[in-house]
Design an enzyme around this catalytic site. Structure first.
Site, short mmCIF file in Angstrom:
data_model
loop_
_atom_site.label_atom_id
_atom_site.label_comp_id
_atom_site.label_asym_id
_atom_site.label_seq_id
_atom_site.Cartn_x
_atom_site.Cartn_y
_atom_site.Cartn_z
N HIS A 56 0.86 -1.19 0.00
CA HIS A 56 0.00 0.00 0.00
C HIS A 56 0.89 1.24 0.00
O HIS A 56 1.52 1.55 0.99
CB HIS A 56 -0.92 -0.01 1.22
CG HIS A 56 -1.76 1.23 1.31
ND1 HIS A 56 -2.72 1.53 0.36
CD2 HIS A 56 -1.76 2.28 2.17
CE1 HIS A 56 -3.28 2.69 0.66
NE2 HIS A 56 -2.72 3.16 1.75
N ASP A 58 1.14 5.01 -0.24
CA ASP A 58 0.49 6.32 -0.18
C ASP A 58 1.19 7.32 -1.07
O ASP A 58 2.41 7.48 -0.99
CB ASP A 58 0.51 6.84 1.26
CG ASP A 58 -0.46 6.08 2.14
OD1 ASP A 58 -1.63 5.97 1.77
OD2 ASP A 58 -0.02 5.58 3.21
N ASP A 180 -7.72 1.64 2.03
CA ASP A 180 -7.36 2.53 3.14
C ASP A 180 -8.26 3.75 3.33
O ASP A 180 -8.29 4.32 4.42
CB ASP A 180 -5.89 2.97 3.00
CG ASP A 180 -5.32 3.54 4.30
OD1 ASP A 180 -5.87 3.22 5.37
OD2 ASP A 180 -4.36 4.32 4.26
N HIS A 426 -5.96 9.70 -0.57
CA HIS A 426 -6.67 9.72 0.71
C HIS A 426 -5.85 10.30 1.87
O HIS A 426 -6.35 10.31 3.00
CB HIS A 426 -7.19 8.32 1.06
CG HIS A 426 -6.11 7.28 1.12
ND1 HIS A 426 -5.75 6.53 0.04
CD2 HIS A 426 -5.33 6.86 2.13
CE1 HIS A 426 -4.78 5.69 0.37
NE2 HIS A 426 -4.51 5.87 1.64
ZN LIG Z 1 -3.07 4.95 2.76
#
Ligand SMILES: [Zn+2]
Length: 1084
Positions: A56, A58, A180, A426
């Protein structure tokens, strides 16, 4: 989020060592078979555990996008995305059994561009064989609460397009992966469905909701994404069991501390039995909560797989030793899988599924952690992002409309597209990043503005200066500046302040003719405004409130705003106005049309407004009543603030309010003041009440003379914290409307969703935070009504909002907090600028009137049309005009322009017009009303596309899925059957205690006829995967291009072009429908 950071092993194999010609040849001989047929087989009589290796990544959070990509600033977080992709590709090349999914296109393509052709070829092979699979595929994994649908569609279109361009059919993601984001919107489900996704998996939902869904086997469902569009907006959606983490103890990543699987036969540390026992227990437990004999187990986390072989080596052992037990009767089967392979298994189970029609907001992770603060966090970044979207659309349109297209247009536009894609992440638009990262986002935005600003200046000069004959400075590259005044948000603009003569070009991005009240900051009140036909327009000077002038960092001489009504601004076009300062002797527009300030603290009731709407203010300076549609009702407005809770976050009860979490301290709320200082300005164009609530909250309430709504322009900050108390500031409108606990909020700016206080549609909620637990994301609108009256407020950015009492609407406009809320960001949300607390300014538009039986257009209809005009108003381009008199300007230049000849029907919005591939446009039309909102506007609308696009030489047009990357008529989605109405609970026994045994459901026979799209297709076709817009490979292209210099893609579209000459291109749109087209243009 919440990465387990620990040992940092510096193992990175020298990349490329595996990519030898010999390896490639042998592997490439395997047929291309991406998609569902590349899935490893499951075992029908066993529990199949789909292990999904994933990372994941970001696109900015604790570190900036580039810091994450390159892996710098390891003291903040040990995360380097380039190493992840390097090492995963290497691991995949070693072993064809392994699978990996990649999600964030922003990172992937940054990496891709750095690779040598040999590596790119190897990666293409991995993708073609389904070993590396793209999931999600948008530029970033967007937030779902604070994003606007236009930007979500854009960032998916761009990510999917690059995947399509690079990998063709095999690069197209089939599954959404929103693991997420902090809660999930219904509109997002609808968009996924319309983009042709087969399903979507997510991680975060209210902890009570999750418990309930697991206990009743309802964690995987058919989500009805739209109340207007029917089945085409249905999306199969699954809540993941363990968010997106590996099971406890099984994170084999170098970032984790968990034990590897030690299988040395005589090793004293041999732990195979214990490790496999534990894992199989986990699998059995999880399987009890889901309906089929398949479960998905996410094996990854934040920035995992920087040394992929470490994780994979242990996964290999896990699979081998677990599956060896099958010989001794184990009925659990582990396999490398992907979310789409898991989804396919669910589909093939042929069972039925529960349905859902509401959304997953608000998200609570524990009894006192409602993630409703981020709906408002970083209000100015949220607004900047809206401005960015606005300018991106204009950059797209002008790039498409430009007569000449220099080659820098493409990179400019792409940079802005990608910047806005990043902004949707996000931890970007949400305001949940570190302060330094927020500044990096803002910087990226301002660079993108400059890039697209260069494009718009170029195009507007091309359109305006059609002959150089009358141009005075012939050596200048551009005759006019067409400058954007970035500081209009504090009513400042150097061009209009410094120059006595300047031009204002209003570019209208809508496909409708618009009228708009325009405000220009100027140092003195006397100006003359001349339109392109030489007519002097009525104008009014309004003083800028002193509180604004007093802002320390506002470096401006402007003390007034000149207001005028710009009419008939052409669709997708512009009109230019010449503005000239008058000698003070030439008469004051201010004096003639505006009355000076009334004394402060007026003792009489004040009324402003027009024949449509009137606002009354009481003797204390507060709004007290509104009259509209023949109704006069009590409506008041006030600013209040909550105190942010402060705790040590050690347990639920001690949770602090922070960037994510809204937690008011015992719901303590304070009024800003009981006495508002006001000044009143009434002119022919606008009436204004300037309110000062205290030293850090003020507001201008205004009604323009032709509007049927009122504008509230608020100015909040710096929020004082010298008392040591964090504050969360709201505006609250109270009315006597008997709303009975019901209100409605928008979903990503589109459909409205009904909310009820202290209630959730699908479970019996226990709310432990009376205020925060009733907050919802407001991207554009919140409203309430009773049988007679309704009240609605439009916002100019995402904000948290609610209706805590009947007739009352509140919106959180700004927040400043002194403690971190312990969800990873590690900083208090204490935004500062120029050494002081952040000041935020914004607008609310208040609609009030009859809820039914209104004469003419319904209020809801007016709200929709206004919502569009407020989202995409005209863009103001300023140019110095010292060299040209009004006469010269008028005769020498083209001062009005329209890019389309047919104005669209009122309810239809030209959502997208952008250059796509060479000689192609991407075009979207949208019906902006819902069913039943207005008697006439909520009807289907019809028009001829060819007429709309008459500025272009259209050769052909073909409809695509919402993202613009697959033909609609070839799009096939997996179909899932809903539970029979009474079946859900009965079929799947509910239980409150995890049982010991593995509870497997038969997956042998479908309960209902479930049709898989493949069945209807001729043998050999790929079914769900065949919906690609086919792109020719270079060699095919070269052959077709023989004898032609243009690289137009023509071949595959012949069938379509054959009938294009007769086609009238009439299309129809139903309420809330969006239709997307590729338009083929005649090569120049
Ligand atoms: Zn995230």
């Amino acid at each position: 989020m919440s990465a387990k950071t620990s040992v940092w092993l510096a193992f990175f194999c020298v990349f490329g060592c595996l990519i030898h010609d010999a390896d490639l040849r042998s592997i490439q001989q395997r047929a291309s078979q991406c998609g569902y047929q590349s899935c490893h087989p499951t075992k029908p009589n066993m529990l199949n555990v789909h292990l999904v290796a994933h990372t994941h990544d970001d696109v900015g959070w604790l570190k900036t996008v580039d810091q994450y990509y390159y892996g710098s600033e390891t003291r903040i977080q040990k995360a380097g995305v380039q190493y992840i992709i390097d090492s995963v590709v290497e691991a995949l090349l070693r072993d064809p059994e392994k699978r990996f999914i990649y999600v964030e296109s922003a990172f992937f393509f940054k990496w891709w561009k750095e690779q040598k052709p040999k590596v790119q070829d190897a990666v293409k092979m991995l993708v073609e064989q389904g070993r590396l699979e793209f999931i999600g595929g948008a530029w970033s994994m967007n937030d779902e609460a604070t994003t606007h649908y236009q930007s979500v569609i854009d960032q998916f279109s761009w990510g999917l397009r690059l995947l399509n361009d690079t990998f063709g059919e095999c690069g197209r993601p089939r599954v959404g992966w929103q693991i997420d984001p902090f809660g999930h919107s219904r509109e997002m489900a609808s968009m996924f469905a319309q983009m042709g996704f087969d399903g979507m998996f997510f991680g975060r939902l209210d902890y009570q909701d999750k418990d309930e869904r697991l206990m009743t086997k309802n964690a995987e469902m058919i989500w009805h994404g739209s109340a207007n569009l029917g089945e085409e907006a249905d999306l199969f959606s699954g809540a993941l069991y363990n968010n997106y983490q590996a099971p406890d103890g099984f994170c084999f990543d170098i970032l984790c501390n968990d034990q590897p699987i030690i299988d040395g036969k005589h090793s004293p540390d041999n732990n195979v039995k214990e490790r496999i026992d534990t894992f199989l227990d986990f699998a059995k437990t999880q399987s009890q909560y889901y309906r089929t004999n398949n479960i998905i187990v996410t094996m990854g986390g934040d920035f995992t797989y920087q040394a992929a072989h470490v994780y994979y080596k242990n996964l290999d052992k896990l699979i081998r030793y677990a599956n060896e037990r099958q010989a001794n009767g184990s009925n659990i089967n582990l396999l490398y899988s992907t979310p789409s392979c898991y989804l396919k298994s669910l589909h093939d189970a042929g069972i039925t599924w529960p349905s859902k029609s509401d959304d997953f907001f608000p998200y609570a992770s524990d009894p006192h952690a409602y993630w409703t603060g981020y709906f408002t966090s970083r209000p100015t970044l949220k607004r900047f992002e809206r401005d960015g979207n606005h300018f991106l659309q204009i950059c797209k349109q002008l790039s498409a409309l430009a007569p000449q297209k220099p080659e820098e247009f493409d990179p400019h536009l792409t940079f802005m597209r990608e910047t806005l894609g990043i902004m949707q992440h996000h931890d970007a638009i949400t305001g949940t990043e570190k302060e330094k990262v927020a500044l990096d986002y803002a910087k990226r935005m301002s660079v993108a503005f400059r890039a697209c600003g260069a494009t718009t200046r170029n195009v507007l000069n091309q359109l305006t200066v059609q002959s150089k004959e009358n141009v005075k400075d012939k050596s200048a590259k551009y005759v006019f500046e067409f400058k954007t005044c970035a500081l209009l948000n504090i009513t400042s603009c150097p061009v209009s302040e410094v120059n006595d003569r300047f031009a204002l070009t209003l570019y209208n991005p809508l496909a409708h003719t618009v009228n708009e009240y325009v405000r220009i900051p100027v140092p003195e009140p006397n100006y003359k405004i001349i339109d392109n036909q030489g007519i002097t327009l009525e104008s009014q000077a309004v003083p800028i409130p002193q509180v604004l002038i007093d802002i320390k960092h506002r470096n401006s001489t402007a003390k007034y705003e000149i207001v005028f009504l710009a009419t008939n601004i052409p669709p997708l076009g512009y009109r230019t106005y010449y503005v000239e300062k008058l000698d003070s002797s030439e008469g004051s527009t201010e004096g003639s049309t505006a009355s000076r300030a009334l004394p402060k603290r007026t003792s009489s009731v004040t009324v402003i407004g027009n024949s449509h709407i009137q606002l009354g203010f009481d003797t204390n300076g507060f709004l007290s009543e509104v009259t509209a549609d023949g109704l006069t009702r009590l409506v008041s407005q006030d600013f209040l603030f909550y105190e942010g809770a402060v705790g040590n976050n050690a347990e639920f009860l001690n949770r602090s309010s922070g960037a994510y979490i809204f937690r008011p301290n015992e719901d303590k709320i304070h009024f800003a003041t009981d006495q508002v200082e006001i000044e009143v300005y009434k002119g022919d164009l606008v009436h204004e009440v300037h309110q000062k609530f205290n030293n850090w909250i003020s507001q201008v309430v205004r009604v323009y003379n032709k509007d049927s709504y009122a504008e509230f322009e608020w100015l909040v900050g710096p929020i004082p914290i010298d008392d040591g108390i964090g504050k969360e500031v709201i505006t609250r409108f109270n009315s006597d409307i008997a709303s009975d606990g019901i209100f409605r909020t928008d979903s990503n700016g589109r459909e409205m969703i009904k909310r009820k206080i202290n209630h959730r549609d699908t479970w019996s909620v226990k709310i432990n935070e009376a205020v925060a637990g009733n907050y919802y994301p407001i991207t554009t609108k919140i409203d309430l009504e009773d049988d007679t009256a309704r009240m609605a407020i439009l916002t100019d950015r995402a904000q948290g909002g609610s209706s805590l009492k009947d007739g009352s609407l509140e919106l959180m406009v700004h927040r400043r907090l002194l403690k971190d809320d312990a969800f990873g960001v590690g900083e208090a949300l204490n935004e500062t600028e120029f050494g002081d607390g952040l000041i935020a300014r914004g607008k609310h538009h208040l609609f009030f009137g009859k809820s039914t039986d209104r004469e003419g257009v319904s209020l809801k209809g007016i709200e929709r049309l206004t919502q569009l005009e407020k989202l995409l108003p005209t863009w103001k381009f300023f140019s110095n005009m010292e060299d040209y008199s009004a006469d010269e300007w008028q005769t020498a230049f083209t001062n009005t322009f329209s890019g389309i000849s047919l104005v669209l029907p009122k309810p239809v919005h030209l959502l997208t017009l952008e250059p796509w591939h060479e000689n192609q446009l991407l075009v979207r039309f949208e019906h902006i009303l819902e069913n039943g909102e207005d008697a006439s506007y909520s009807q289907p609308a019809q028009f001829n596309v060819r007429n709309v696009l008459s500025a272009f030489e259209v050769e052909g047009i073909r409809e695509t899925t919402l993202d613009g990357n697959a033909w609609l008529d070839e799009s096939r989605r997996l179909q899932f059957a809903p539970d029979p109405e009474e079946a859900a609970v009965n079929t799947y026994a509910t239980f409150s205690q995890p049982a010991e045994s593995v509870h497997l459901l038969s997956a042998e026979k479908p309960m209902l006829a479930v049709k898989y799209a493949d069945e209807a297709l001729p043998a050999g076709q790929l079914g769900a995967e065949s919906n690609r817009i086919r792109r020719e490979t270079d060699s095919q292209q070269d052959k077709k291009d023989e004898g032609r210099s243009s690289k137009a893609t023509e071949g595959p579209y012949n069938s379509f072009k054959a009938d294009s000459s007769n086609q009238e291109y009439i299309i129809e749109l139903s309420p809330m429908e969006i239709r997307t087209f590729i338009v083929y243009l005649t090569p120049a």
